[in-house]
Design an enzyme around this catalytic site. Structure first.
Site, PDB file in Angstrom:
ATOM      1  N   HIS A  46      49.665  43.662  41.167  1.00 40.91           N
ATOM      2  CA  HIS A  46      48.208  43.763  41.012  1.00 40.91           C
ATOM      3  C   HIS A  46      47.849  44.903  40.056  1.00 40.91           C
ATOM      4  CE1 HIS A  46      43.934  43.797  41.872  1.00 40.91           C
ATOM      5  NE2 HIS A  46      44.022  45.077  42.196  1.00 40.91           N
ATOM      6  N   LYS A 101      32.310  48.341  45.173  1.00 42.34           N
ATOM      7  CA  LYS A 101      33.183  48.084  46.329  1.00 42.34           C
ATOM      8  C   LYS A 101      32.479  48.215  47.668  1.00 42.34           C
ATOM      9  CE  LYS A 101      37.322  47.887  44.278  1.00 42.34           C
ATOM     10  NZ  LYS A 101      38.286  46.802  44.483  1.00 42.34           N
TER      11      LYS A 101
HETATM   12 CA    CA Z   1      40.950  47.098  47.099  1.00 42.80          CA
END
Ligand code: CA
Length: 426
Positions: free
Chosen positions: A144, A263
């Site tokens: 990732h 986020k």
């Molecule tokens: Ca994350």
């Protein structure tokens, strides 16, 4: 109401082979049966087991727990229960196994008690299992981190120089972590198109991040550091974690202090906390850490877990479609290293704190754990069976995550982590 002669219970909580919740799992969560308060529970097959009712009927009287400890069963969050500690937790798990053993006669013929202890899972509401104090999100999947580095920085220097030397993380926000089944409105915010100045509006790039998280089960004091060899003593258990992310907001805001409004508008966890004891048969080696780590991050033994992960997208009124399949074993930095790193400076943990893994992507394209990677920043839209396509999540799309570990003998699952993205809240 459950009765002993209920045909569903004919074989005493017979659990299907593909159930996430065999008697060996014994996860912990908070249920709210209708008309009653929230309370501590476990799950076997398709039934929720009310542990506060069991405690009132005296099933935990031989555990050596005092009156104050017993109150933990009646709490509307698991924090006090978790704080009882692992030795007590193991006795409670053993006792539940004993009572619900196929050959046990302890509860199964007592209709009055059964009706207060056992609920079909559809008849209870799953609540947030824990009052999360502090929340940290790591960035522990090399694939990732590398994919994001290639897309946003430089393919030749995809990993930043610190990445292979420490489990990088940031402190997130706990107030917006919610339990599976909670829907989340699309965030608005500042974004900056490539060809102009900043604009305000709904995020056009809402994404999921496929993660696992662990709940801290034991507190430390300021100045304490936890070595890798003791780190698992501090883990109460694990949940699935969807770290929803608004990529366009994130891209504009993150320099230099990292994630903020991209986020913290919502993250979702699965409702049952799975103990490391239940996951013991699924230990495995993690990826080789070929760049030597500093001594405080070294560890012995198998510290990764082989847990299969699936993510589905379900547009409104349509069938769910699988987007990716990953595995917790791909994580480069394991939980013991994360804990050792988190506390090496003396930062203290409290019971109920939560640490998420970071997006768990594997080596191949079908194992990528976010839309950002699956659609490669929106350049390769994903076709759906209904003929539509997705670069990111659209309004009224539901994201469903599953996690389970299995071998020839047993399957231990996490259930579901599900959320629908709603239109911007007016
Ligand atoms: Ca994350």
């Amino acid at each position: 109401m459950i009765k002993a002669n209920n045909p569903e219970l004919k074989s005493w909580l017979k659990v299907k082979n593909d159930s996430d919740f065999p008697i060996q799992n014994i996860p912990f969560g908070i249920i709210k049966p209708s008309g009653l308060s929230s309370r501590v529970a476990t799950r076997i097959g398709d039934y929720a087991i009310d542990l506060s009712a069991m405690s009132e009927f005296g099933y935990f009287d031989e555990m050596g727990m005092g009156y104050k400890d017993m109150l933990a069963f009646r709490s509307c969050k698991l924090n006090d229960f978790i704080a009882l500690g692992k030795p007590v937790m193991r006795k409670i798990r053993d006792r539940i196994s004993e009572v619900f053993d196929y050959n046990s006669n302890l509860l199964r013929h007592d209709d009055a008690q059964m009706s207060q202890v056992i609920y079909p899972i559809q008849q209870v509401e799953m609540k947030m299992p824990v009052d999360i104090g502090d929340y940290t999100d790591f960035y522990s999947s090399k694939e990732h981190a590398r994919n994001v580095g290639i897309m946003f920085r430089d393919p030749d220097k995809a990993l930043l120089p610190n990445w292979t030397h420490m489990p990088v993380g940031y402190h997130g926000r706990s107030s917006s972590i919610v339990v599976s089944g909670t829907d989340i409105p699309r965030p608005q915010g500042q974004t900056k198109p490539d060809d102009g100045g900043p604009i305000f509006g709904p995020s056009k790039q809402v994404d999921f991040e496929l993660e696992m998280a662990f709940v801290l089960g034991k507190e430390t004091e300021l100045g304490d550091s936890i070595p890798t060899e003791n780190a698992e003593d501090y883990i109460f258990g694990m949940v699935l974690f969807n770290d929803l992310s608004a990529r366009d907001i994130q891209k504009w805001e993150y320099v230099p202090l990292g994630p903020f409004l991209g986020k913290n508008f919502g993250s979702v966890i699965s409702p049952w906390i799975i103990t490391l004891d239940a996951l013991e048969p699924f230990r495995t080696k993690g990826p080789v850490q070929d760049i030597p780590v500093l001594p405080y991050l070294s560890f012995h033994g198998n510290k990764n877990f082989d847990i299969k992960l699936d993510v589905f997208i379900q547009p409104m009124g349509k069938k769910a479609h699988r987007l990716c399949q990953s595995n917790t074993k791909y994580l480069y930095w394991n939980m013991c290293q994360q804990i050792a790193h988190h506390t090496v400076n003396g930062c203290n943990f409290k019971v109920g704190d939560m640490c998420a893994s970071g997006t768990i992507s594997g080596p191949s394209k079908d194992t990528f754990g976010s839309m950002l990677e699956l659609s490669w920043k929106g350049t390769k839209p994903l076709p759906l069976p209904d003929g539509s396509e997705r670069k990111f999540i659209e309004d009224n799309d539901t994201i469903i995550m599953h996690a389970y570990a299995e071998n020839d003998q047993i399957r231990i699952g996490f259930g579901e982590c599900k959320t629908k993205i709603l239109a911007v809240k007016k």
